[in-house]
Design an enzyme around this catalytic site. Structure first.
Site, PDB file in Angstrom:
ATOM      1  N   PRO A  89       7.920  -6.832 -16.643  1.00 32.02           N
ATOM      2  CA  PRO A  89       7.589  -8.110 -16.009  1.00 32.02           C
ATOM      3  C   PRO A  89       8.832  -8.921 -15.647  1.00 32.02           C
ATOM      4  O   PRO A  89       8.742  -9.890 -14.899  1.00 32.02           O
ATOM      5  CB  PRO A  89       6.740  -8.826 -17.072  1.00 32.02           C
ATOM      6  CG  PRO A  89       7.109  -8.180 -18.358  1.00 32.02           C
ATOM      7  CD  PRO A  89       7.426  -6.759 -18.036  1.00 32.02           C
ATOM      8  N   GLU A 116       7.585  -4.385 -27.836  1.00 33.41           N
ATOM      9  CA  GLU A 116       8.302  -5.533 -27.284  1.00 33.41           C
ATOM     10  C   GLU A 116       9.266  -5.122 -26.171  1.00 33.41           C
ATOM     11  O   GLU A 116       9.999  -5.957 -25.642  1.00 33.41           O
ATOM     12  CB  GLU A 116       9.086  -6.248 -28.397  1.00 33.41           C
ATOM     13  CG  GLU A 116       8.204  -6.909 -29.447  1.00 33.41           C
ATOM     14  CD  GLU A 116       7.298  -7.969 -28.841  1.00 33.41           C
ATOM     15  OE1 GLU A 116       7.797  -8.850 -28.126  1.00 33.41           O
ATOM     16  OE2 GLU A 116       6.074  -7.904 -29.079  1.00 33.41           O
ATOM     17  N   ARG A 154       0.982   7.703  -1.515  1.00 39.09           N
ATOM     18  CA  ARG A 154       0.153   7.654  -0.307  1.00 39.09           C
ATOM     19  C   ARG A 154       0.985   7.556   0.963  1.00 39.09           C
ATOM     20  O   ARG A 154       0.490   7.795   2.057  1.00 39.09           O
ATOM     21  CB  ARG A 154      -0.840   6.495  -0.394  1.00 39.09           C
ATOM     22  CG  ARG A 154      -0.202   5.126  -0.322  1.00 39.09           C
ATOM     23  CD  ARG A 154      -1.193   4.027  -0.647  1.00 39.09           C
ATOM     24  NE  ARG A 154      -2.330   4.032   0.255  1.00 39.09           N
ATOM     25  CZ  ARG A 154      -2.344   3.445   1.449  1.00 39.09           C
ATOM     26  NH1 ARG A 154      -1.247   2.826   1.880  1.00 39.09           N
ATOM     27  NH2 ARG A 154      -3.403   3.485   2.213  1.00 39.09           N
ATOM     28  N   ASP A 169      -1.920  -1.016   7.150  1.00 39.36           N
ATOM     29  CA  ASP A 169      -2.202  -1.663   5.878  1.00 39.36           C
ATOM     30  C   ASP A 169      -1.660  -3.087   5.848  1.00 39.36           C
ATOM     31  O   ASP A 169      -0.700  -3.419   6.557  1.00 39.36           O
ATOM     32  CB  ASP A 169      -1.565  -0.888   4.718  1.00 39.36           C
ATOM     33  CG  ASP A 169      -2.331   0.382   4.385  1.00 39.36           C
ATOM     34  OD1 ASP A 169      -3.513   0.464   4.739  1.00 39.36           O
ATOM     35  OD2 ASP A 169      -1.735   1.281   3.769  1.00 39.36           O
TER      36      ASP A 169
END
Length: 260
Positions: A89, A116, A154, A169
């Site tokens: 993150p 962690e 893809r 897309d």
């Protein structure tokens, strides 16, 4: 393209990569996904891969040596240079543009953290890039790795039955996609398909789709419009959409729920 994934849950990676477009890409030998479990590289009989953090605090931290050994095995498994990515993150946000760049590489490795996270020294010396799929925290990097595998897989040439699918897309040209419709032409509860799509006039259909794409981006992700310069046609189409949207029963009225 080859993707190697270092994960404590290799079965999850293999199963998620075996279905849909990515599964077909592997069957067509357009994509190869391999997994590596750090426990297989742990030096002790308990196959230990984590330890308590220095300085105290909750949780555990993944050890350097099992991950380092796993990455060494990854590098030796194929001759192509490998770009190592840690899913975190704290990484840069994954975008379609970055996905397209990764898809052009011959090989990437995805490192999935748990607990962690991993020892910072491994990130400093073994990882080329950190990537995040969003501003939230998951239990581990496996779901993020599955997202990267799907997004990159893809885009391999021949993975999609229609090559134009990827080109149209959302985000591929910096905008959101236009609305799409299929049968029935008239729905008892929700009305009909926009007439232009039934007209057979390909120039008018292209113009309508472009206008809707611009309008949806303005309504839902206006930040994307600030990142690109619009040509004269696009500015004209966006102005038309805004005028239609402002009408009480305008053509863009079905998107009113999305504008704050």
């Amino acid at each position: 393209m080859r993707i190697d994934v270092v994960s404590l849950f290799p079965d999850f990676i293999r199963q998620s990569a075996a279905v849909g477009v990515v599964g077909r890409a592997q069957q067509r030998e357009l994509l190869q996904v391999e997994t590596w479990n750090p426990r297989d590289f742990a030096p002790d009989r308990h196959r230990t891969v984590d330890g308590r953090p220095f300085g105290g605090g909750p949780g555990m931290v993944m050890l350097i040596d099992p991950l380092r050994a796993a990455l060494a095995a990854v590098r030796q498994a194929a001759p192509e240079p490998v770009h190592v990515i840690y899913l975190s993150p704290q990484g840069a946000r994954l975008t379609q543009k970055r996905t397209e760049a990764l898809a052009r590489l011959p090989r990437i490795a995805l490192v999935c953290g748990r607990y962690e996270g991993v020892d910072e020294r491994l990130l400093e010396h073994e990882v080329d890039e950190e990537l995040s799929i969003g501003d939230y925290v998951l239990s581990g990097g496996e779901l993020a790795a599955a997202v990267v595998i799907d997004a990159v897989g893809r885009l391999q040439e021949g993975a999609l039955n229609d090559a134009q699918s990827a080109q149209q897309d959302s985000f591929s040209d910096g905008l959101l996609d236009c609305p799409h419709y299929t049968r029935p032409e008239h729905h008892d509860a929700w009305g009909g398909v926009p007439e232009v799509l039934l007209s057979g006039d390909h120039a008018a259909i292209r113009r309508w789709r472009r206008k809707q794409s611009l309008g949806r981006t303005w309504l839902r992700r206006p930040d994307l419009l600030t990142q690109r310069a619009l040509d004269d046609e696009s500015r004209t189409l966006l102005d038309e959409f805004r005028r239609e949207y402002a009408r009480p029963n305008g053509a863009a009225g079905n998107d009113r729920r999305n504008k704050n």
